[in-house]
Scaffold this motif. Sequence first.
Motif, PDB file in Angstrom:
ATOM      1  N   GLU A 187      -2.185  -4.303  45.704  1.00 49.78           N
ATOM      2  CA  GLU A 187      -2.218  -5.826  45.280  1.00 49.78           C
ATOM      3  C   GLU A 187      -3.508  -6.330  45.679  1.00 49.78           C
ATOM      4  N   GLU A 188      -3.777  -6.188  46.946  1.00 47.83           N
ATOM      5  CA  GLU A 188      -4.995  -6.852  47.286  1.00 47.83           C
ATOM      6  C   GLU A 188      -6.188  -6.261  46.890  1.00 47.83           C
ATOM      7  N   TYR A 189      -6.412  -4.827  46.742  1.00 45.71           N
ATOM      8  CA  TYR A 189      -7.488  -4.338  46.355  1.00 45.71           C
ATOM      9  C   TYR A 189      -7.541  -4.736  44.945  1.00 45.71           C
ATOM     10  N   ILE A 245      -4.575  -2.548  53.738  1.00 46.32           N
ATOM     11  CA  ILE A 245      -4.595  -3.400  52.893  1.00 46.32           C
ATOM     12  C   ILE A 245      -3.355  -2.762  51.588  1.00 46.32           C
ATOM     13  N   SER A 246      -2.734  -3.662  51.099  1.00 48.21           N
ATOM     14  CA  SER A 246      -1.986  -3.551  50.003  1.00 48.21           C
ATOM     15  C   SER A 246      -2.632  -3.029  48.558  1.00 48.21           C
ATOM     16  N   ASN A 300     -17.338  -6.686  48.274  1.00 46.37           N
ATOM     17  CA  ASN A 300     -15.678  -7.014  48.707  1.00 46.37           C
ATOM     18  C   ASN A 300     -15.066  -5.975  48.274  1.00 46.37           C
ATOM     19  N   GLU A 301     -15.314  -5.530  46.806  1.00 47.24           N
ATOM     20  CA  GLU A 301     -14.427  -4.340  46.195  1.00 47.24           C
ATOM     21  C   GLU A 301     -14.608  -3.117  46.851  1.00 47.24           C
ATOM     22  N   ILE A 335      -6.971  -7.185  43.135  1.00 42.71           N
ATOM     23  CA  ILE A 335      -7.535  -8.619  43.213  1.00 42.71           C
ATOM     24  C   ILE A 335      -8.896  -8.583  43.521  1.00 42.71           C
ATOM     25  N   ALA A 336      -9.496  -7.772  44.333  1.00 38.44           N
ATOM     26  CA  ALA A 336     -10.966  -7.784  44.939  1.00 38.44           C
ATOM     27  C   ALA A 336     -11.542  -7.031  43.632  1.00 38.44           C
ATOM     28  N   ALA A 379     -12.678  -3.332  49.991  1.00 39.23           N
ATOM     29  CA  ALA A 379     -11.097  -3.201  49.876  1.00 39.23           C
ATOM     30  C   ALA A 379     -10.773  -1.790  49.492  1.00 39.23           C
TER      31      ALA A 379
END
Length: 354
Positions: free
Chosen positions: A136-138, A133-134, A120-121, A140-141, A124
């Motif tokens: 911030e989303e990265y 994606i933003s 997932n990382e 989190i991953a 992302a």
Amino acid sequence: MKVKYIVYTLLAVGVGALVFYRISANKEAKKEDKGPKKPQTVAGVIAKPQDFDNNLSLSGSIEANESIDVRSEVAGIVEKIFFSEGMVVSKGQILFKVNDVELRAQLSKAQTAQQLASENERRAKLLLEKEAISREEYDIASADFKSAKAETQLIQAQLGKTSVRAPFSGKIGLRSISPGTYVTAETIVAKLVNSSDVKITFSVPEKYASQMTLNSTVAFTIAGNTDTLSAKIYAIEPEIAVDTRTLRMRAIAQNPNGKLLPGTFANVQLPLQKIKDAIVIPTEAVVPIQNGKKVFISDNGKAKEIKVETATRTDAEILILSGLKAGDTVITTGVMTLKDEAPVKVRIQKTTKS
């Protein structure tokens, strides 16, 4: 009637004669008491100044150089024991194994979660590069991946603790577990002791604290052994113990044959500064009193009571700090019953030192 008078008269005469006899006897006794007393024959020594090797006798305790209670950091069923009671073990040697089936299952689950978080990382990161994606989303991953990785490492560390190893080489004692025993961190499995060297811990009165130095050699003996052994002081407490007014210190001694057992009581002889022109007398000459100590000296044929201040005491002699001077004749026998100013006849004993 005449017979009665005669009897009464005889009784009166007898009582009078008895009274007269007692009075005369008492007078004679008083005359004898007033006469000169016979001198008491006692032994004594002449106080002479001499060099005194000032040694302090102390009580100490022998301790192992290293000693621990063997425990398991993780709770579980003991699967196998790899040591025998009383055997010598090496540093890093496995002592026993705790069942790790549950931890292995948790590790497999954590590794799967880590692989998913890693993928997932990675995805992302690609999407972030394409601005799909933003940031911030990265983040989190990425945080999920790091958390999963840390969880895997934690379980691996717990798995490593299921094999309990010896932290140092030594002899292991009697075990208190068997295969199948459930152990926790509170369970003492056995004692592990390294006594190739032993420590002797003892305390000295604070008045001697200024004379203590590191690397000084002390002599000691133990019960059941007539040999005098030696140890070297390697550590001294930085402060006086307030409750006992003593300075605690520790010496180390070699124990190649293992004859010095931890927990043994030790009689320590600590050398102090050598005293020149010291007054030393036999210990039996000193009489304890309420406010200190006293001795008797012979002065013109009479016993004279002298209060003294003492210091180091050996088996046969005691060091006098004040009260006596060179040339005094110190009485050594009969001192417990001797009175001040009592006439004495002193028989001088030869001393072994001069």
